[in-house]
Enzyme design. Structure first.
Site, PDB file in Angstrom:
ATOM      1  N   HIS A 123      43.084 -14.496  -4.972  1.00  0.00           N
ATOM      2  CA  HIS A 123      43.309 -13.726  -3.802  1.00  0.00           C
ATOM      3  C   HIS A 123      44.950 -13.705  -3.411  1.00  0.00           C
ATOM      4  O   HIS A 123      45.698 -14.579  -3.637  1.00  0.00           O
ATOM      5  CB  HIS A 123      42.799 -14.411  -2.418  1.00  0.00           C
ATOM      6  CG  HIS A 123      43.146 -13.653  -1.223  1.00  0.00           C
ATOM      7  ND1 HIS A 123      41.973 -12.943  -0.680  1.00  0.00           N
ATOM      8  CD2 HIS A 123      44.065 -13.893  -0.231  1.00  0.00           C
ATOM      9  CE1 HIS A 123      42.570 -12.274   0.535  1.00  0.00           C
ATOM     10  NE2 HIS A 123      43.702 -12.998   0.795  1.00  0.00           N
ATOM     11  N   CYS A 124      45.396 -12.477  -3.242  1.00  0.00           N
ATOM     12  CA  CYS A 124      46.867 -12.340  -3.258  1.00  0.00           C
ATOM     13  C   CYS A 124      47.316 -11.945  -1.853  1.00  0.00           C
ATOM     14  O   CYS A 124      46.975 -11.028  -1.249  1.00  0.00           O
ATOM     15  CB  CYS A 124      47.368 -11.132  -4.007  1.00  0.00           C
ATOM     16  SG  CYS A 124      49.165 -10.687  -4.006  1.00  0.00           S
ATOM     17  N   VAL A 125      48.114 -12.798  -1.348  1.00  0.00           N
ATOM     18  CA  VAL A 125      48.573 -12.576   0.039  1.00  0.00           C
ATOM     19  C   VAL A 125      49.586 -11.468   0.197  1.00  0.00           C
ATOM     20  O   VAL A 125      49.659 -10.716   1.362  1.00  0.00           O
ATOM     21  CB  VAL A 125      49.119 -13.944   0.652  1.00  0.00           C
ATOM     22  CG1 VAL A 125      48.330 -15.086   0.870  1.00  0.00           C
ATOM     23  CG2 VAL A 125      50.516 -14.188   0.036  1.00  0.00           C
ATOM     24  N   ASN A 129      44.602  -8.727  -0.145  1.00  0.00           N
ATOM     25  CA  ASN A 129      43.354  -8.450  -0.758  1.00  0.00           C
ATOM     26  C   ASN A 129      43.132  -9.134  -1.960  1.00  0.00           C
ATOM     27  O   ASN A 129      44.054  -9.871  -2.413  1.00  0.00           O
ATOM     28  CB  ASN A 129      43.516  -7.020  -1.085  1.00  0.00           C
ATOM     29  CG  ASN A 129      42.337  -6.400  -1.524  1.00  0.00           C
ATOM     30  OD1 ASN A 129      41.148  -7.055  -1.366  1.00  0.00           O
ATOM     31  ND2 ASN A 129      42.184  -5.176  -1.841  1.00  0.00           N
TER      32      ASN A 129
END
Length: 281
Positions: A123-125, A129
């Site tokens: 999960h990429c802040v 997303n």
């Protein structure tokens, strides 16, 4: 929450906008002259790179990483599916208690998105997303072109600073532009961070692993060594096949953001599907 504008997204867009403006109207204009042939050529190339970066970033933010269909059910008698992932404890088929559904291979539950994501990488802040089956390639392409744009801007920064310092010495003046310092303070760590990230994902693609699978593989390798076995990542098909499985079968479209994703994300080829006599080394 996918697609919502968050503070990290605002920071990314602000950094892109600032570097674009500074590169064109400070670095290029101050060194080559914006309206010279060299200046226009560099401005055109950098503008094209910036457009690709913004486009791919927007798609990575908005594109669904891929969810598990409600109708999915594992078929353990399917002869074409040679690998069935099971729970570490108990050996049962992987089942998500929170989503109340079985997990396809390489699928993991994201506690932030509150859903199971196909071939979840992380999960990429910075894009608010998950990076998964449907948007992994666009995320990789975004990082790739981001690195190229940063390197291009860094070359222009070094040339512009050298030119400015040379002029200051000739004119005995102290007109060094503070914009160079601010640009360097933003550009240098960004270039390093994106280059490391790109190198990491190139390694993962060549091994046909996700970030989660890499860490799981380290643990599996340690356990295998304790009992005298050799761990082998089941989805490693060889370098070329690994590249094709992520970037697509057409080598000329590997860095094109608009190509079709390979597979459904519910089933993946494994090393056990390839005869030993033809397995690439």
């Amino acid at each position: 929450m996918r697609g919502y504008i968050t503070l990290p997204i605002i920071i990314v867009l602000t950094a892109i906008g600032y570097l674009f403006y500074t590169t064109l109207f400070v670095l290029i204009d101050g060194w080559l002259g914006l309206w010279t042939a060299a200046g226009l050529a560099n401005a055109a190339v950098f503008t094209a790179l910036a457009a690709v970066v913004v486009t791919t970033y927007g798609i990575a933010v908005l594109k669904d990483p891929g969810g598990v269909p409600a109708s999915f059910s594992p078929d353990i008698e399917d002869s074409e599916n040679t690998v069935h992932e099971i729970k570490r404890k108990g050996g049962d088929l992987r089942y998500c208690q929170k989503c109340s559904q079985y997990k396809p291979p390489r699928t993991h539950h994201c506690r932030i998105c509150k859903r199971c994501v196909l071939r979840m990488d992380h999960h990429c802040v910075w894009i608010n997303n998950c990076v998964g089956h449907e948007n992994y390639k666009i995320f990789f392409v975004f990082v790739f072109y981001g690195v190229i744009a940063c390197i291009h801007s860094m070359v222009l920064l070094v040339g512009s600073v050298s030119f400015a310092l040379h002029n200051d010495q000739d004119n005995n003046a102290g007109s060094f532009n503070v914009s160079y310092i601010i640009c360097g303070a933003v550009l240098l760590p960004l270039t390093i961070a994106l280059s490391v990230l790109l190198g990491w994902h190139i390694y993962l693609i060549l091994q046909n692993k996700t970030t989660i699978e890499y860490h799981d593989g380290v643990r599996a390798m340690c356990l295998a060594e304790k009992v005298g076995n050799v761990y082998r990542h089941p989805y490693d098909l060889g370098i070329y096949e690994n590249l094709v499985s992520v970037l697509g079968p057409n080598i000329f479209c590997w860095f094109c953001p608009m190509t079709k994703i390979v597979g459904s994300g519910l089933r993946f080829r494994t090393a056990y599907d390839i005869p030993l006599s033809t397995f690439p080394t």
